[in-house]
Design an enzyme around this catalytic site. Structure first.
Site, PDB file in Angstrom:
ATOM      1  N   LYS A  63      -1.317   9.963 -33.972  1.00 31.73           N
ATOM      2  CA  LYS A  63      -2.028  10.983 -33.463  1.00 31.73           C
ATOM      3  C   LYS A  63      -2.526  12.003 -34.473  1.00 31.73           C
ATOM      4  O   LYS A  63      -2.181  13.188 -34.252  1.00 31.73           O
ATOM      5  CB  LYS A  63      -1.275  11.689 -32.390  1.00 31.73           C
ATOM      6  CG  LYS A  63      -1.917  12.599 -31.299  1.00 31.73           C
ATOM      7  CD  LYS A  63      -2.775  11.883 -30.359  1.00 31.73           C
ATOM      8  CE  LYS A  63      -3.626  12.921 -29.425  1.00 31.73           C
ATOM      9  NZ  LYS A  63      -4.726  12.419 -28.753  1.00 31.73           N
ATOM     10  N   ASP A  75       7.070  -0.682 -24.005  1.00 31.63           N
ATOM     11  CA  ASP A  75       7.169  -0.874 -22.505  1.00 31.63           C
ATOM     12  C   ASP A  75       5.820  -1.339 -21.890  1.00 31.63           C
ATOM     13  O   ASP A  75       5.700  -2.434 -21.034  1.00 31.63           O
ATOM     14  CB  ASP A  75       7.413   0.507 -21.720  1.00 31.63           C
ATOM     15  CG  ASP A  75       9.222   0.534 -21.523  1.00 31.63           C
ATOM     16  OD1 ASP A  75       9.756  -0.110 -22.372  1.00 31.63           O
ATOM     17  OD2 ASP A  75       9.362   1.099 -20.477  1.00 31.63           O
TER      18      ASP A  75
HETATM   19 MG    MG Z   1      12.276   2.450 -24.095  1.00 32.33          MG
END
Ligand code: MG
Ligand code: IPM
Length: 359
Positions: A192, A252
């Site tokens: 970022k 994830d």
């Molecule tokens: Mg995790």
């Protein structure tokens, strides 16, 4: 050849899935005339219950004394009300830190049999094979100062510190460049750098490493865009490298591309390749004890362990082929079930992989 493995089943569905993974490991060893010697350790909530702390020094000593560690998962509602520093997750962070497992490899590979299980269109994910390299022992997870205090205005204020020094960025960078070299020679560094100085340095250091790896193509992407690109066109990536927190989130996200987070293995390695292996999913408190958890992420973690820490690449290949064969037979745990397939329990899935191994 005998390998010494520390098994840490942990909490929640951890014991159910580690049990199946152990059967698979025993079978593959037997098949190849090898042997596995096990020790057992506590971590997380079960360790708090038995010893008062989430990581006891005895578990750490066993970890240091083993060739590799296989972990289920830690945490659960029972320990949610403990003070932050006493929670089960702290045990996981402490063991990663104490063993200097800075390089976390999280591959997201779609088994073709599961293209329909992904929430994305099958043409977007079919053939997907990407690797997220997450820095695991630094960044905002460990940065000091941190805490909750009363600020000058007399108000409660929470604060954490996002910091990376050059040597930390270099060592995870080198891990990622090495991985890219074994694959398609493309590395995307995620940061970022339009906002955070720590990642301005991250980008600079990554760029400086291209002198050592001129054969690897390095690109950079902001993390918000990377999250979007992962669901828009994930196949554009080969290897992604990123800091601890961004890697937690993006992995994830990548997991769901493969149909279920129940399919994703991981390796956490130190500089010598000594490591801890665990499924990316957590303890799944909602399905504990029902025998429906997917053991494949843990079984695939065993394959990674054989490949990266135990130097048994053939055994690793055999496990991956056996997993694929169980899926070919149409066997599915609930998380990857779709119409026309056969729903099976955790032990049935483990047994199917074991029997496919000897085929
Ligand atoms: Mg995790
Ligand atoms: C993971 C988990 C852990 C993390 C938690 C349980 C501390 O989400 O391994 O991705 O944030 O690293």
């Amino acid at each position: 050849m005998s390998h010494k493995i520390l098994l840490i089943p942990g909490d929640g569905i951890g014991p159910e899935i580690v049990n199946e993974a152990q059967k698979v490991l025993d079978s593959v060893a037997k098949l190849n005339g090898g042997a596995i010697e096990y020790t057992y350790g506590l971590l997380g909530g079960c360790s708090i219950d038995a010893t008062g702390v989430p990581l006891h020094e005895e578990t750490l000593a066993k970890a240091q004394d083993s060739d590799a560690i296989l972990l289920g998962a830690v945490g659960g509602p029972k320990w949610d009300n403990l003070e932050h520093s006493a929670k089960p997750e702290q045990g996981l962070l402490q063991i990663r830190s104490a063993l200097e497992l800075f390089s976390n490899l999280r591959p997201a590979i779609l088994f073709p049999q599961l293209a329909e299980a992904s929430s994305l269109k099958s043409e977007v994910v079919s053939g997907l094979d990407i690797l997220i390299v997450r820095e695991l022992t630094g960044g905002i997870y460990f940065g000091q100062p941190r805490g909750i205090h009363i600020n000058d205005a007399g108000e409660r204020e929470g604060f954490n510190t996002y910091r990376y020094c050059e040597s930390e960025i270099k060592r995870i960078g080198r891990s990622a460049f090495e991985m890219a070299r074994k694959r398609d020679n493309r590395l995307c560094s995620v940061d970022k750098a339009n906002v955070l100085e720590a990642t301005v340095l991250w980008r600079e250091v990554m760029r400086s490493l291209t002198a050592e790896y001129p054969d690897v193509e390095l690109t950079h992407m902001y993390v918000d865009n990377a999250a979007m690109q992962l669901v828009r066109d994930p196949k554009q990536f080969d290897v992604l490298v990123t800091g601890n927190m961004f890697g937690d989130i993006l992995s994830d996200c990548a997991a769901m591309l493969t149909g279920s987070i129940g399919m994703l293995p991981s390796a956490s390695l130190d500089k010598n390749g000594h490591g801890m292996y665990e499924p990316v999913h957590g303890t799944a408190p909602d399905i504990v004890g029902q025998g429906i958890a997917n053991p494949l992420a843990t079984i695939l973690s065993v394959a990674m362990m054989l490949r990266y820490s135990l130097n048994e690449p053939t055994w690793a290949d055999q496990i991956e082929v056996a997993v694929s064969s169980a899926l070919d037979q149409g066997l599915r745990t609930a998380d990857i079930y779709s119409a026309g397939t056969t729903k099976v329990s955790t032990p049935k899935m483990g047994a199917a992989v074991v029997s496919a191994l000897s085929q």
